[in-house]
Design a protein around this motif. Structure first.
Motif: not given
Length: 544
Positions: A10, A38, A168, A171, A175, A364, A371, A490
């Motif tokens: 990440a 990432s 990814m 994300l 967020m 990962w 997830w 998250q």
């Protein structure tokens, strides 16, 4: 100027490592450009850097990353565990200097001259316990020679990698949507505060739509089918939207917001995989000969007509017959999700991730599966709450990170706190170096620097925590002591305690956090003391 690129999954722990390298370079007056990204962003940066450094927990991906980096004549090096664990930027700079001895334009490594990189073995813990018996050796050998190569093949698959990379890339939107819930709490107490919920609707609320675009795109990128990248991505969106079965209304068509958000994740994955597979099948198809005089752009969009038409035709048939793919896929995976949301499922998910991590394999590797369970779980909780029914799902990121992953996978925060007051100089130093990342639930430095990975004496408590803490957490939620999360939140880099309160909207969650910290400390303590004794004796003998 030397240009160094780092990754760790990440981009979190490698971000700390990059910061230390920049500080060391500045102190020495060296010109370096150092960046941590990432893994999903690597392809966007590798062409502009001279070397790629990867965290030791990504060693199982070394073959795949080396192959990808070879396209850019980029050497790849697995960062030494001791250097990564102690965040020793100066030592890592010295290793970079050995590979890139001169300044100037991007160059191949001094030795070997080809882009093939010498593969470093992940070292066993430098303790007397690592190879104490044949059973331990057997396990370590099996992990190195069987598990790691197989994991490398699985995660190196173009479709699997595309799923990881797509998630990814989404994300930041998740967020942002999660942080909006903080403003919701503020608005509950200050009604005059503006309602920002619409931001969540157009960030986290479009999760599946984003996924339907990114997944086919990344598959095409992974298999170097560049001419179809955007056609596949747009086809993914079009097909996905048709599969949502929109309803005709006077103003046009109405789409279900639930299906565009996390609730449609499984269908988005299904759509993306099917679309990518169709375009991959037509990768070598063309209406034109190789020496055609037609412009390349005309060749590309003409060749794309067939797969686009076939996909939309199939989606049209499903739409016209009102076949609900959502229901079919939900029913298919219902038994899996039901097991995952049980106490055994909670323990299994925790245990699998922790055991892999204890053997140096990044979490990962199984992130897409875990997830998917978390996203479906929180989506169902949101729906239950909106319907006025009590939420029931606990296998959520909003539960794991605030209450089970205390300081990172394996609940290592208390171990770091113990090390801060250790009688061993090395362990005390490790505690000081890793306490800040641990507060923000980033524990790669402590896992590989102490080390915990491949160190049976510390692997045991780490694995025990992955079993005991889910049980305690499950009981606290089941008896109603803490409110079950009903909003997506998250942002796992928030400190322990704060994250739990914001995820559950329940101040009593602090009690659960404290209890789990105390229990994890009790589990780690005897093992830490035994390990500390060994380190103190080695220091007294001058072996460290």
């Amino acid at each position: 100027m030397k240009k160094v690129l780092l990754t760790c999954g990440a981009g979190a722990s490698s971000g700390f490592m990059a910061q230390k390298m920049r500080q060391a370079a500045k102190k020495k007056g060296l010109e370096y450009e150092i960046k941590a990204v990432s893994e999903s962003e690597l392809n966007d940066y590798m062409a502009n850097y001279q070397i790629l450094l990867i965290g030791p927990h990504l060693k199982y991906k070394l073959d795949a990353l080396t192959e990808e980096a070879a396209k850019y004549n980029l050497p790849v090096k697995v960062i030494d565990e001791d250097i990564y664990g102690t965040l020793n930027g100066e030592a890592l700079l010295e290793q970079v200097d050995e590979i890139l001895p001169g300044y100037g334009e991007k160059q191949a490594p001094a030795a070997p001259t080809s882009t093939k990189v010498e593969k470093q073995e992940v070292k066993a813990a430098p303790t007397e316990q690592t190879n104490t018996n044949e059973h331990s050796n057997f396990v370590m050998d099996w992990v190195q020679n069987k598990l790691v190569p197989n994991m490398n093949r699985v995660t190196g698959n173009g479709f699997v990698k595309a799923i990881q990379d797509s998630m990814m890339l989404i994300l930041p939107f998740i967020m942002v949507g999660s942080l909006i819930s903080i403003f919701g709490i503020i608005r509950e107490n200050f009604p005059a505060f503006p309602d920002l919920a619409v931001i969540n609707t157009f960030s986290f609320g479009l999760f599946s739509l984003f996924l339907s675009f990114l997944l086919p795109y990344k598959v095409m990128e992974n298999y170097e089918i560049t001419k179809y990248k955007f056609y596949a991505a747009l086809s993914g969106v079009a097909t996905f939207l048709m599969l949502t079965l929109p309803v005709n209304v006077d103003e046009g068509m109405a789409f279900s917001a639930d299906k565009l958000g996390a609730g449609g994740m499984l269908v988005a994955l299904f759509t993306g995989i099917v679309v990518a597979a169709v375009f991959k099948a037509f990768a070598k198809f063309s209406f034109f000969k190789k020496d055609t005089s037609m412009p390349d752009i005309v060749v590309s969009w003409t060749d794309a007509l067939v797969p686009v038409f076939l996909l939309l035709l199939g989606a049209t048939i499903l739409y016209s017959t009102q076949i609900d793919i959502y229901t079919l896929i939900s029913d298919l995976f219902a038994p899996v999700f039901n097991i995952a949301q049980s106490l055994p499922g909670l323990i299994i998910c925790s245990l699998v991730v922790t055991v892999m991590y204890a053997f140096g394999i990044s979490s990962w590797a199984v992130f897409p599966v875990i997830w998917a369970i978390w996203m479906q779980g929180i989506t169902d909780n949101i729906s239950l709450a909106e319907a006025g029914t009590a939420a029931t799902n606990l296998n959520l990121m909003e539960v794991f990170h605030p209450f089970i992953y205390l300081g990172g996978t394996g609940a290592t925060l208390m171990l770091v706190i113990f090390m801060l007051r250790s009688k061993s100089k090395r362990l005390k130093l490790m505690g000081r170096l890793t306490i800040v990342p641990s507060i923000f639930n980033i524990n790669e430095p402590v896992v590989f620097g102490t080390p915990i990975a491949f160190n049976p004496l510390l692997m045991i408590p780490m694995i025990l925590c992955s079993i005991v803490l889910p049980i305690i957490t499950y009981v606290f939620f089941q008896i109603g002591f803490v409110q079950i999360p009903t909003e997506a939140f998250q942002v796992w880099y928030l400190p322990i305690g704060l994250y739990g309160v914001l995820a559950t909207h329940d101040i009593r969650s602090l009690v659960l956090s404290i209890v789990n910290l105390a229990v994890s400390g009790a589990i780690y303590w005897p093992f830490f003391r035994a390990y500390e004794k060994i380190e103190v004796e080695k220091e007294a003998k001058g072996e460290v």
